[in-house]
Write an enzyme that holds these catalytic residues in place. Structure first.
Site, PDB file in Angstrom:
ATOM      1  N   CYS A  68       0.910  -0.172  -4.584  1.00 17.12           N
ATOM      2  CA  CYS A  68       0.066   1.437  -5.044  1.00 17.12           C
ATOM      3  C   CYS A  68      -0.316   0.520  -6.466  1.00 17.12           C
ATOM      4  O   CYS A  68      -1.342   1.234  -6.999  1.00 17.12           O
ATOM      5  CB  CYS A  68       1.025   2.081  -5.014  1.00 17.12           C
ATOM      6  SG  CYS A  68       1.339   3.285  -3.789  1.00 17.12           S
ATOM      7  N   HIS A 105       0.249   8.131 -12.099  1.00 21.07           N
ATOM      8  CA  HIS A 105       0.993   7.383 -10.323  1.00 21.07           C
ATOM      9  C   HIS A 105       1.302   8.533  -9.858  1.00 21.07           C
ATOM     10  O   HIS A 105       2.482   8.858 -10.337  1.00 21.07           O
ATOM     11  CB  HIS A 105       1.296   5.628 -10.365  1.00 21.07           C
ATOM     12  CG  HIS A 105       1.559   5.732  -8.521  1.00 21.07           C
ATOM     13  ND1 HIS A 105       0.570   5.609  -8.015  1.00 21.07           N
ATOM     14  CD2 HIS A 105       2.275   5.677  -7.427  1.00 21.07           C
ATOM     15  CE1 HIS A 105       0.536   5.211  -6.445  1.00 21.07           C
ATOM     16  NE2 HIS A 105       1.753   5.453  -7.003  1.00 21.07           N
ATOM     17  N   ASN A 112      -0.528  10.504  -1.718  1.00 15.60           N
ATOM     18  CA  ASN A 112      -0.289   9.450  -2.997  1.00 15.60           C
ATOM     19  C   ASN A 112      -1.662   8.490  -1.422  1.00 15.60           C
ATOM     20  O   ASN A 112      -1.588   8.359  -0.944  1.00 15.60           O
ATOM     21  CB  ASN A 112       1.094   8.869  -2.244  1.00 15.60           C
ATOM     22  CG  ASN A 112       0.800   7.569  -2.942  1.00 15.60           C
ATOM     23  OD1 ASN A 112       0.038   7.175  -3.683  1.00 15.60           O
ATOM     24  ND2 ASN A 112       1.784   7.459  -3.295  1.00 15.60           N
TER      25      ASN A 112
END
Length: 460
Positions: A169, A339, A372
């Site tokens: 990520c 994030h 996500n």
């Protein structure tokens, strides 16, 4: 003065002037401007509601009632809403036997939408791009996805193309760092295209290992395309300018390295395993990153205040109940682009940085609307801030992300232009934040909390 010495002096003066001009030009071109960015919005036919997620789970005949309840509870508590997106292969019931074509179709839909829209919005032609960095962690075909993008848009034959895989990520800022370094090193104006996405189609886990089920509940389709430039002529049209970028990698630790891994379960089924060591690894990487970031971001007065309070706490300890002094990052930045890895990740960062609900609202809303989307998630968070009209000239934005390895990367942007585009949020920004983030699925399946048994694993 004789002619030869005079010519020598003149040539020397000319050389010094040229070197000075070159150095000044290089300093000007060492800047990294964000011309624009586009976040991918898949078609409505690819929406993955909680109801649909439940139906996909029920198709897995290996799951018993405890497994089914576990997954439902994770989905309901994930913070994800009813309008995220997934690949067509999952909606069509082929999640256990995806073809390479399914993965490439997912990537092509993203490339055809976001990259094309970015070129159209900026007026930059594909032939103007001198550098391409493409990052997709879980898919590495041959030719590479970067080569696929080069062919699709007819990028020139001297383009410096890079393809990043396996970076998790946090790959978005890894790619940004790679592009920034290339822009800095270039002695001429250069435009860089950074493309971030994730491949969901071939990575659905169909086994019964709970540490590997979590990814199915959290990750969704998405992607972002970003245009950067070092050309001073682009400064007036740029949205933002990159200030600093800091990377921390704690992969030398066995626990950190193994807390988020792709592996096989006991029956040979491949998936992403998220271990109980993940929160600890995230805290360590976070702790390593922030001390390097703070001196580059915060004013001297805030650093002095923090050191003074640390000294007082050391000289006059007040027992274990008093909270340790904490750096006030709000003294250096106005916005926090975090994030949206999961509700637990957002809450942990909120507590660590001493933020309030307003500071983490963009990350929470992004998780709710898009899920996500891995390395591209930060750009959806930034787009939320822009769509809400919160980014003003002179504002500074801290981006902070985590990823397998384990990594914590951060950077700070300064807003230099007008930021008023609604982007991928255009059709829903007025409904955010909603009055409640409660999942309506619980009204129908509330019984899953009435049965004693497994406990919900915190998403991280």
């Amino acid at each position: 003065m004789e002619l030869l010495p005079l010519l020598t002096v003149l040539l020397l003066a000319h050389a010094l002037a040229y070197l000075g001009w070159t150095a000044a030009a290089r300093r000007r071109q060492s800047r990294c401007y964000l011309l624009d960015y586009v976040c991918h919005k898949p078609g409505d036919g690819r929406k993955m509601s909680t109801e649909t997620s439940g139906a996909v789970i029920q198709r897995n005949k290996r799951l018993g009632l405890p497994d089914y309840r576990f997954l439902l509870r994770v989905i309901v508590g994930s913070g994800i809403g009813e309008h995220t997106y997934c690949p067509r292969s999952i909606l069509e019931g082929r999640e256990e036997s995806p073809a390479l074509r399914d993965a490439l179709d997912e990537m092509d839909a993203f490339l055809d939408d976001a990259v094309a829209a970015l070129f159209a919005r900026t007026g930059v032609a594909p032939r103007d791009v001198g550098m391409l960095v493409l990052n997709v962690s879980m898919l590495s075909p041959a030719p590479s996805l970067a080569s696929r993008a080069v062919r699709r848009y007819g990028l020139r034959d001297d383009v410096a193309a890079y393809n990043l895989t396996g970076m998790g990520c946090s790959a978005g800022l890894v790619a940004l760092d790679l592009a920034r370094n290339k822009l800095r090193a270039s002695a001429r104006p250069l435009v860089a295209l950074v493309v971030s996405s994730e491949s969901i189609a071939p990575n659905w886990y169909s086994g019964t290992d709970k540490s590997m089920m979590l990814a199915n509940c959290l990750f969704r389709s998405g992607g972002a395309a970003v245009l950067l430039s070092n050309d001073p002529a682009h400064r007036r049209r740029a949205k933002m300018e990159l200030g600093c970028l800091v990377r921390a990698h704690t992969g030398a630790s066995d626990d950190a390295h193994g807390c988020a891994t792709q592996r096989e379960d006991a029956e040979g089924r491949v998936g992403i395993s998220l271990s109980k060591a993940l929160p600890k690894a995230a805290v360590r990487a976070f702790t390593d990153n922030l001390p390097r970031l703070a001196p580059r971001v915060l004013p001297v007065s805030e650093l002095a205040r923090f050191l003074y309070r640390r000294l007082l706490a050391h000289l006059h300890p007040a027992g274990g109940n008093k909270q340790a002094p904490r750096v006030n990052f709000k003294a250096g930045v106005e916005h926090f682009c975090l994030h949206p890895g999961g509700t637990a990740v957002i809450e942990a960062v909120k507590q660590s940085l001493g933020l309030d609900d307003g500071d983490v609202e963009p990350a929470r809303m992004t998780l709710h609307r898009w899920g996500n989307t891995s390395a591209s998630s930060l750009w959806y968070v930034l787009s939320y801030m822009e769509a809400k009209g919160r980014l003003k000239k002179g504002d500074r934005v801290l981006m902070l992300t985590f990823g397998s390895g384990f990594k914590c990367n951060s950077c700070v942007w300064e807003v230099t232009g007008d930021m008023a585009d609604k982007g991928a949020w255009a059709d829903c920004i007025d409904t955010y934040p909603p009055e409640s983030l409660a999942n309506p699925y619980m009204d129908k399946f509330g019984w899953i909390n009435d049965v004693e048994g497994d406990s919900l694993i915190s998403l991280g």
